[in-house]
Design an enzyme around this catalytic site. Structure first.
Site, mmCIF file in Angstrom:
data_model
loop_
_atom_site.group_PDB
_atom_site.id
_atom_site.type_symbol
_atom_site.label_atom_id
_atom_site.label_comp_id
_atom_site.label_asym_id
_atom_site.label_seq_id
_atom_site.Cartn_x
_atom_site.Cartn_y
_atom_site.Cartn_z
ATOM 1 N N ARG A 1 0.858 -1.194 0.000
ATOM 2 C CA ARG A 1 0.000 0.000 0.000
ATOM 3 C C ARG A 1 0.891 1.241 0.000
ATOM 4 O O ARG A 1 1.345 1.683 1.055
ATOM 5 C CB ARG A 1 -0.884 0.027 1.256
ATOM 6 C CG ARG A 1 -1.938 -1.056 1.323
ATOM 7 C CD ARG A 1 -2.755 -0.897 2.607
ATOM 8 N NE ARG A 1 -3.994 -1.633 2.588
ATOM 9 C CZ ARG A 1 -4.171 -2.852 3.107
ATOM 10 N NH1 ARG A 1 -3.164 -3.477 3.683
ATOM 11 N NH2 ARG A 1 -5.359 -3.430 3.043
ATOM 12 N N ARG B 1 0.947 -1.512 -5.381
ATOM 13 C CA ARG B 1 -0.298 -0.853 -5.771
ATOM 14 C C ARG B 1 -0.076 0.644 -5.886
ATOM 15 O O ARG B 1 0.537 1.247 -5.012
ATOM 16 C CB ARG B 1 -1.374 -1.145 -4.720
ATOM 17 C CG ARG B 1 -2.677 -0.421 -5.005
ATOM 18 C CD ARG B 1 -3.734 -0.822 -4.030
ATOM 19 N NE ARG B 1 -3.587 -0.126 -2.755
ATOM 20 C CZ ARG B 1 -4.419 -0.312 -1.723
ATOM 21 N NH1 ARG B 1 -5.396 -1.184 -1.804
ATOM 22 N NH2 ARG B 1 -4.253 0.348 -0.611
ATOM 23 N N GLU C 1 -12.476 -4.415 -6.461
ATOM 24 C CA GLU C 1 -13.032 -3.874 -5.217
ATOM 25 C C GLU C 1 -14.417 -3.299 -5.447
ATOM 26 O O GLU C 1 -15.146 -3.002 -4.512
ATOM 27 C CB GLU C 1 -12.145 -2.737 -4.698
ATOM 28 C CG GLU C 1 -10.708 -3.131 -4.546
ATOM 29 C CD GLU C 1 -9.857 -2.015 -3.982
ATOM 30 O OE1 GLU C 1 -9.669 -1.990 -2.772
ATOM 31 O OE2 GLU C 1 -9.363 -1.181 -4.768
ATOM 32 N N ASN D 1 -12.044 -5.870 1.472
ATOM 33 C CA ASN D 1 -12.424 -4.798 2.407
ATOM 34 C C ASN D 1 -13.368 -3.830 1.703
ATOM 35 O O ASN D 1 -14.396 -3.433 2.245
ATOM 36 C CB ASN D 1 -11.197 -4.024 2.894
ATOM 37 C CG ASN D 1 -10.135 -4.932 3.467
ATOM 38 O OD1 ASN D 1 -10.445 -6.053 3.855
ATOM 39 N ND2 ASN D 1 -8.899 -4.475 3.503
ATOM 40 N N ASP D 2 -12.975 -3.457 0.503
ATOM 41 C CA ASP D 2 -13.825 -2.547 -0.256
ATOM 42 C C ASP D 2 -14.931 -3.287 -0.999
ATOM 43 O O ASP D 2 -16.046 -2.786 -1.099
ATOM 44 C CB ASP D 2 -12.978 -1.737 -1.246
ATOM 45 C CG ASP D 2 -12.294 -0.577 -0.540
ATOM 46 O OD1 ASP D 2 -12.987 0.125 0.216
ATOM 47 O OD2 ASP D 2 -11.084 -0.398 -0.716
ATOM 48 N N ARG E 1 -17.063 0.958 5.670
ATOM 49 C CA ARG E 1 -16.215 0.030 6.442
ATOM 50 C C ARG E 1 -15.685 0.644 7.733
ATOM 51 O O ARG E 1 -15.126 -0.057 8.581
ATOM 52 C CB ARG E 1 -15.058 -0.488 5.568
ATOM 53 C CG ARG E 1 -14.060 0.571 5.159
ATOM 54 C CD ARG E 1 -13.180 0.083 4.033
ATOM 55 N NE ARG E 1 -11.842 -0.247 4.459
ATOM 56 C CZ ARG E 1 -10.829 -0.478 3.626
ATOM 57 N NH1 ARG E 1 -11.027 -0.471 2.315
ATOM 58 N NH2 ARG E 1 -9.642 -0.771 4.069
ATOM 59 N N CYS F 1 -6.263 -9.884 -1.563
ATOM 60 C CA CYS F 1 -5.433 -9.168 -0.590
ATOM 61 C C CYS F 1 -6.265 -8.430 0.454
ATOM 62 O O CYS F 1 -5.726 -7.681 1.257
ATOM 63 C CB CYS F 1 -4.457 -8.229 -1.285
ATOM 64 S SG CYS F 1 -5.280 -7.001 -2.303
HETATM 65 C C1 PEP Z 1 -9.244 -3.937 0.109
HETATM 66 O O1 PEP Z 1 -10.044 -3.046 -0.158
HETATM 67 O O2 PEP Z 1 -9.585 -5.101 0.386
HETATM 68 C C2 PEP Z 1 -7.808 -3.656 0.116
HETATM 69 C C3 PEP Z 1 -6.929 -4.619 0.260
HETATM 70 O O3 PEP Z 1 -7.428 -2.347 0.009
HETATM 71 P P1 PEP Z 1 -7.470 -1.283 1.224
HETATM 72 O O4 PEP Z 1 -7.775 -2.035 2.471
HETATM 73 O O5 PEP Z 1 -6.131 -0.645 1.233
HETATM 74 O O6 PEP Z 1 -8.560 -0.373 0.776
HETATM 75 MG MG MG Z 2 -9.327 -1.216 -0.998
#
Ligand code: PEP
Ligand code: MG
Length: 570
Positions: free
Chosen positions: A295, A331, A430, A453-454, A464, A501
């Site tokens: 990141r 990324r 995402e 996550n997204d 989130r 990820c």
């Molecule tokens: C995600 O969104 O799952 C991700 C890995 O990116 P971030 O948590 O940095 O938004």
């Molecule tokens: Mg993300």
């Protein structure tokens, strides 16, 4: 008192509370009578500030290195700047203005001059001046400074929220855990806690008002519990739990050099997520087979200006070199959402997570994007680099982003700079639109990595960071599983691969589903890799596939969770 929150990073920590908060600095225009006394007050504030900064410098040299410590030498020089001093004193004398206001107005004048300069180095100095002046102003205004940089003993931090900048500067030597009021499992501070292997609980409402500095506290990062002022029985119970957890971590070490394979021989790559070059050690120590997500936005945080192309190049090069031939997915900048940076964009958005974030911002702010792509391409010859774009929602965004790589490649070749011309380019999945159109995207990328996550936040329309809607974080929900399956199948059809990820990649209970969904790679916080490798060895791929078939036809998160519990008991 027991406070329930969300377990953000495993482990038990027992210690004393250090409450972290920042008071807002506001000055007034009040006039003073006694000029001499006011100048004395100003001198004293400068003196105390200097002592503190020197202390922070010494601690930084001791705990990190000389290079980082030198930042504070520069701060001391600012503090001792003769112009800053004489102009402030002049203002106090002539205008009979209180020292805080006088100092602030002179500081503002210099900050504005520095900000306007063309030279990037000079522009960055504006941030340093503000850092220093905040400390002096706090002393002049009798505002308490809560300074984690001055910690001298082990503590557990309690805060309303930890900003990404706060988390970047956490010193693992003294910070043994933290509990915050705001945040979910996939917020940046939770992710950072897992990277640093510090037990943490987030989303603990009202913990600030119920705790005081120096109180005893227990953090149970697995169960998401915080115990304030525990009694002796609770202390005994948790000391035992802490020891057991340490023993378990020791036992996991035997998996470091083992292959990641199911019981019936299906391989899956296990990689680590990192936020800075320093995190690479943790990935290697835990037997990571690559970096599945770097990141890069953390490189941009805690600063007043974007890191230069050269600065970025150095960071990417270090990561690539340390990982040798192992794959490293870097990324591009994912700023916006909960990771906003004022110096990039200070427009207040109604819905930042749905707003001008990640690739959207980069495709508009070409200078920032270009610096990063050039830095990445220059670093490409030092290892096995793969470039990944975040938050891609349409095919045009992907094409525009790839076009930037093309432009930078041509430029660098013309400049005679050596680069790897054959770098894999992938995207994060995402946004549901991209998952739904994965068959088309698969023709134009080399790989996918699913950011759950997204993807969960956008599929269930649930912020989130908002613990009120955290019940909608439903990683077992068949709706999500179907999207993942579409992406994996689409990539395999084109001979490409799909990784994951997002945080669920390191979730031990969900692993059978991810194996059964035939993901090719899982990337997670370094601290989860060994545990996940151990569990994969106990799973049968064929059985996992059968369970996925059933799960996809169920209708709720809970049903799938139960199905897994019935079938995989390890
Ligand atoms: C995600 O969104 O799952 C991700 C890995 O990116 P971030 O948590 O940095 O938004
Ligand atoms: Mg993300």
């Amino acid at each position: 008192m027991i406070v329930k929150g969300i377990g953000a990073s495993n482990g038990i920590s027992i210690g004393k509370i250090f409450k972290l908060y920042k008071e807002k600095i506001t000055t007034n225009d009040n006039k003073i009578d006694d000029v001499e006394k006011e100048i004395e007050k100003f001198d004293h504030a400068l003196f105390i500030s200097e002592l503190e900064i020197k202390k922070i410098r010494d601690k930084t040299v001791e705990n990190i290195d000389k290079k980082h410590g030198a930042i504070f030498d520069a701060h001391i020089e600012i503090l001792k700047d003769p112009e800053l001093y004489s102009e402030t004193v002049k203002k106090i004398k002539i205008e009979k203005l209180n020292s805080a206001k006088a100092f602030q107005s002179i500081v503002d004048k210099y900050v504005n001059i520095f900000k306007e300069m063309n030279n990037e180095y000079m522009r960055e100095r504006a941030g340093d001046i503000l850092d220093v002046s905040d400390r002096v102003l706090a002393h002049l205004l009798n505002i308490e400074i809560k300074d984690p940089g001055l910690l001298e003993k082990e503590v557990i931090i309690v805060a309303e929220e930890l900003t990404p900048t706060d988390t970047v500067s956490l010193n693992k030597r003294y910070v043994k855990g933290f509990a915050t009021e705001i945040g979910g499992r996939t917020g940046h501070s939770a992710i950072m806690a897992r990277t640093l292997e510090i037990p943490a609980v987030v989303g603990t409402k009202k913990i600030m008002e119920n705790s005081s500095d120096g109180d005893s506290i227990i953090i149970d990062g697995k169960e998401g519990l915080v115990i304030l002022n525990p009694d002796e029985y609770q202390l005994k119970e948790y000391k035992e739990k802490e020891n057991k957890y340490k023993e378990y971590k020791e036992k996991l070490k035997k998996f470091k050099n083992k292959e990641s394979k199911t019981k019936d021989g299906k391989s899956i790559e296990l990689a680590g997520n990192i936020g800075s070059p320093e995190d690479v050690e943790g990935v290697l120590k835990n037997g990571g087979e690559g970096i599945g997500l770097y990141r890069t936005e953390f490189l941009f945080m805690g600063k007043q200006y974007c890191p230069t192309e050269e600065e970025q190049f150095q960071a990417y090069k270090v990561v690539l070199e340390r990982m040798k031939e192992k794959p490293v997915i870097i990324r591009t900048l994912d700023i916006g959402g909960d990771k906003s940076l004022e110096y990039i964009s200070n427009v207040k958005e109604m819905n930042p997570f749905l707003g001008h974030r990640a690739i959207r911002l980069c495709l508009e702010q070409h200078d920032i994007f270009k610096d990063q792509i050039r830095a990445l391409l220059r670093a490409s010859i030092y290892g096995n680099l793969k470039i990944m774009f975040p938050m891609i929602a349409t095919i045009e965004e992907l094409r525009d982003a790839k076009n930037m790589i093309r432009i930078c490649k041509n430029e660098l070749v013309e400049e005679g700079v050596r680069i790897n011309k054959d770098i894999d380019i992938g995207i994060m999945v995402e946004v549901p639109s991209t998952a739904l159109l994965a068959d088309q995207f698969a023709k134009e990328v080399d790989f996918f990595s699913i950011g759950t996550n997204d993807l969960i936040q956008y599929t269930f329309a649930a912020d989130r960071m908002n613990e009120k809607v955290s019940y909608l974080y439903q990683p077992y929900n068949p709706a999500l599983l179907r999207l993942i399956k579409m992406v994996v199948d689409a990539s395999h059809k084109e001979g490409k691969w799909t990784g994951m990820c997002g945080e669920i990649a390191g979730n031990e209970k969900i692993i059978p589903l991810l194996i059964g969904l035939e993901l090719d790679e899982l990337s997670m916080s370094a601290s989860s890799i060994l545990k996940i490798r151990e569990i994969i060895g106990k799973i049968e791929f064929e059985k996992a596939k059968t369970i996925v078939k059933q799960a996809i036809n169920m209708n709720s998160n809970k049903d799938v969770e139960d199905l897994l519990e019935e079938n995989f008991n390890y």
